[in-house]
Design a protein around this motif. Sequence first.
Motif, PDB file in Angstrom:
ATOM      1  N   GLY A 295       0.799  -1.220   0.000  1.00 25.97           N
ATOM      2  CA  GLY A 295       0.000   0.000   0.000  1.00 25.97           C
ATOM      3  C   GLY A 295       0.830   1.267   0.000  1.00 25.97           C
ATOM      4  N   TRP A 296       2.154   1.110  -0.066  1.00 29.33           N
ATOM      5  CA  TRP A 296       3.075   2.251  -0.076  1.00 29.33           C
ATOM      6  C   TRP A 296       4.026   2.117  -1.268  1.00 29.33           C
ATOM      7  CZ3 TRP A 296       2.873   6.259   3.459  1.00 29.33           C
ATOM      8  CH2 TRP A 296       2.006   6.075   4.535  1.00 29.33           C
ATOM      9  N   PRO A 297       3.528   2.311  -2.483  1.00 34.72           N
ATOM     10  CA  PRO A 297       4.374   2.087  -3.666  1.00 34.72           C
ATOM     11  C   PRO A 297       5.565   3.018  -3.750  1.00 34.72           C
ATOM     12  CG  PRO A 297       2.304   3.148  -4.266  1.00 34.72           C
ATOM     13  CD  PRO A 297       2.160   2.721  -2.836  1.00 34.72           C
ATOM     14  N   GLN A 298       5.526   4.136  -3.030  1.00 32.49           N
ATOM     15  CA  GLN A 298       6.642   5.083  -3.060  1.00 32.49           C
ATOM     16  C   GLN A 298       7.744   4.697  -2.083  1.00 32.49           C
ATOM     17  OE1 GLN A 298       3.831   5.415  -1.503  1.00 32.49           O
ATOM     18  NE2 GLN A 298       3.818   7.037   0.045  1.00 32.49           N
ATOM     19  N   ALA A 299       7.499   3.693  -1.238  1.00 35.57           N
ATOM     20  CA  ALA A 299       8.471   3.280  -0.219  1.00 35.57           C
ATOM     21  C   ALA A 299       9.115   1.961  -0.625  1.00 35.57           C
ATOM     22  CB  ALA A 299       7.788   3.134   1.135  1.00 35.57           C
ATOM     23  N   GLU A 300      10.269   1.689  -0.041  1.00 38.56           N
ATOM     24  CA  GLU A 300      11.001   0.462  -0.356  1.00 38.56           C
ATOM     25  C   GLU A 300      11.125  -0.438   0.856  1.00 38.56           C
ATOM     26  OE1 GLU A 300      14.669   0.719  -2.377  1.00 38.56           O
ATOM     27  OE2 GLU A 300      13.759   1.439  -4.228  1.00 38.56           O
ATOM     28  N   TYR A 301      11.273  -1.716   0.553  1.00 35.07           N
ATOM     29  CA  TYR A 301      11.416  -2.750   1.573  1.00 35.07           C
ATOM     30  C   TYR A 301      12.810  -3.341   1.436  1.00 35.07           C
ATOM     31  CZ  TYR A 301       9.561  -6.517   4.614  1.00 35.07           C
ATOM     32  OH  TYR A 301       9.299  -7.377   5.651  1.00 35.07           O
ATOM     33  N   ASN A 302      13.570  -3.301   2.517  1.00 35.05           N
ATOM     34  CA  ASN A 302      14.938  -3.786   2.535  1.00 35.05           C
ATOM     35  C   ASN A 302      15.045  -4.942   3.520  1.00 35.05           C
ATOM     36  OD1 ASN A 302      17.832  -3.904   2.358  1.00 35.05           O
ATOM     37  ND2 ASN A 302      17.977  -2.583   4.165  1.00 35.05           N
ATOM     38  N   LEU A 303      15.355  -6.128   3.015  1.00 37.26           N
ATOM     39  CA  LEU A 303      15.607  -7.280   3.877  1.00 37.26           C
ATOM     40  C   LEU A 303      17.106  -7.473   3.973  1.00 37.26           C
ATOM     41  CD1 LEU A 303      13.033 -10.007   2.701  1.00 37.26           C
ATOM     42  CD2 LEU A 303      12.722  -8.103   4.302  1.00 37.26           C
ATOM     43  N   GLU A 304      17.623  -7.506   5.200  1.00 38.68           N
ATOM     44  CA  GLU A 304      19.056  -7.702   5.365  1.00 38.68           C
ATOM     45  C   GLU A 304      19.333  -8.917   6.224  1.00 38.68           C
ATOM     46  OE1 GLU A 304      20.302  -3.930   7.042  1.00 38.68           O
ATOM     47  OE2 GLU A 304      20.213  -4.753   9.074  1.00 38.68           O
ATOM     48  N   GLY A 305      20.501  -9.491   5.993  1.00 38.57           N
ATOM     49  CA  GLY A 305      20.899 -10.660   6.759  1.00 38.57           C
ATOM     50  C   GLY A 305      21.926 -11.467   5.997  1.00 38.57           C
ATOM     51  N   ASN A 306      22.322 -12.582   6.597  1.00 44.67           N
ATOM     52  CA  ASN A 306      23.303 -13.457   5.965  1.00 44.67           C
ATOM     53  C   ASN A 306      22.600 -14.339   4.933  1.00 44.67           C
ATOM     54  OD1 ASN A 306      25.240 -15.493   5.370  1.00 44.67           O
ATOM     55  ND2 ASN A 306      26.267 -15.056   7.304  1.00 44.67           N
ATOM     56  N   PRO A 307      22.998 -14.254   3.665  1.00 42.30           N
ATOM     57  CA  PRO A 307      22.296 -15.021   2.636  1.00 42.30           C
ATOM     58  C   PRO A 307      22.530 -16.523   2.727  1.00 42.30           C
ATOM     59  CG  PRO A 307      24.231 -13.975   1.700  1.00 42.30           C
ATOM     60  CD  PRO A 307      24.094 -13.448   3.105  1.00 42.30           C
ATOM     61  N   THR A 308      23.474 -16.951   3.562  1.00 43.68           N
ATOM     62  CA  THR A 308      23.682 -18.389   3.752  1.00 43.68           C
ATOM     63  C   THR A 308      22.885 -18.922   4.937  1.00 43.68           C
ATOM     64  OG1 THR A 308      25.631 -18.119   5.177  1.00 43.68           O
ATOM     65  CG2 THR A 308      26.013 -18.165   2.802  1.00 43.68           C
ATOM     66  N   HIS A 309      22.133 -18.053   5.619  1.00 42.97           N
ATOM     67  CA  HIS A 309      21.267 -18.483   6.717  1.00 42.97           C
ATOM     68  C   HIS A 309      19.816 -18.523   6.229  1.00 42.97           C
ATOM     69  CE1 HIS A 309      24.504 -16.883   9.735  1.00 42.97           C
ATOM     70  NE2 HIS A 309      24.851 -18.006   9.172  1.00 42.97           N
ATOM     71  N   ASN A 310      18.987 -17.629   6.727  1.00 41.52           N
ATOM     72  CA  ASN A 310      17.549 -17.676   6.421  1.00 41.52           C
ATOM     73  C   ASN A 310      17.092 -16.609   5.437  1.00 41.52           C
ATOM     74  OD1 ASN A 310      18.189 -15.752   8.446  1.00 41.52           O
ATOM     75  ND2 ASN A 310      16.052 -15.628   9.074  1.00 41.52           N
ATOM     76  N   LEU A 311      17.994 -15.754   4.979  1.00 37.54           N
ATOM     77  CA  LEU A 311      17.568 -14.598   4.185  1.00 37.54           C
ATOM     78  C   LEU A 311      17.007 -14.984   2.830  1.00 37.54           C
ATOM     79  CD1 LEU A 311      17.507 -11.444   4.052  1.00 37.54           C
ATOM     80  CD2 LEU A 311      19.697 -11.616   2.834  1.00 37.54           C
ATOM     81  N   MET A 312      17.663 -15.882   2.122  1.00 44.15           N
ATOM     82  CA  MET A 312      17.300 -16.124   0.726  1.00 44.15           C
ATOM     83  C   MET A 312      15.899 -16.712   0.576  1.00 44.15           C
ATOM     84  SD  MET A 312      19.510 -14.830  -1.235  1.00 44.15           S
ATOM     85  CE  MET A 312      18.902 -15.511  -2.771  1.00 44.15           C
ATOM     86  N   ALA A 313      15.453 -17.529   1.524  1.00 45.56           N
ATOM     87  CA  ALA A 313      14.093 -18.075   1.429  1.00 45.56           C
ATOM     88  C   ALA A 313      13.063 -16.946   1.443  1.00 45.56           C
ATOM     89  CB  ALA A 313      13.835 -19.049   2.570  1.00 45.56           C
TER      90      ALA A 313
END
Length: 258
Positions: A77-95
Amino acid sequence: MNPLIAPLAHDGRCALSVNVNKVALLRNTRALGIPSVLKAAETCLLAGAQGITVHPRPDERHIRASDVHELAALLKGWPQAEYNLEGNPTHNLMALVRALRPHQATFVPDSVEQATSDHGWDLPRDNERLAPLIAECRQLGVRVSLFMDPTPEAMRHAALLGADRVELYTEPYAAAHGGPQQVEQLQRYAQAAQAALAVGLGLNAGHDLNRANLCDFLRAVPGVQEVSIGHALVADALELGYTETVRDYLRCIQRAYA
């Protein structure tokens, strides 16, 4: 607008992405659902924040996988805003990246037991494990930012890997702010930023940035497109409220460009 290259702030200034991890940490101390992570994120967006950041860890000690999905639904509902997911890609991030395709995935080399991030990737040593994950994110249309120490020579390796941006780890600057090493630290970050820009990388920054040190950093370091701030911002919000806190951080950014 291509999310791989578009800056968050529409006026060309650095954008503010609010990390809501510490809201979740407080909530998790009781089984009452308060404070609400969703309400915190929505209030910050209403106050003018240009994005929301979360760093979900495997043990879910603060942000939970359910929060990540609920925030993704909110941000639709906020197309002007961005979503940033951070973390270790070898743990749980990539899923989570595969399931949600956020605007940005920030790869951080933290271990499972770390209390907080405390160093960047070691390039080119970490190239082999990062390369296929960066390529996968780009195929998904997800911008990749690598969490990096302010090491100018490493920026070329990040670009060769296919990263879109780097996020400069700013704790050493924050620790030096107001002291005799501040100028030297700012020079380090400015040199790293110039090296990143020279090879076509976008530039983010984060860790221990606050209302006292943010303006000085942005004045000295060229080309910063986004700062993600959590601990200090949530601490300030305990006294000022989310709305006034976000507006004050935005004023800090505005002063840096005055």
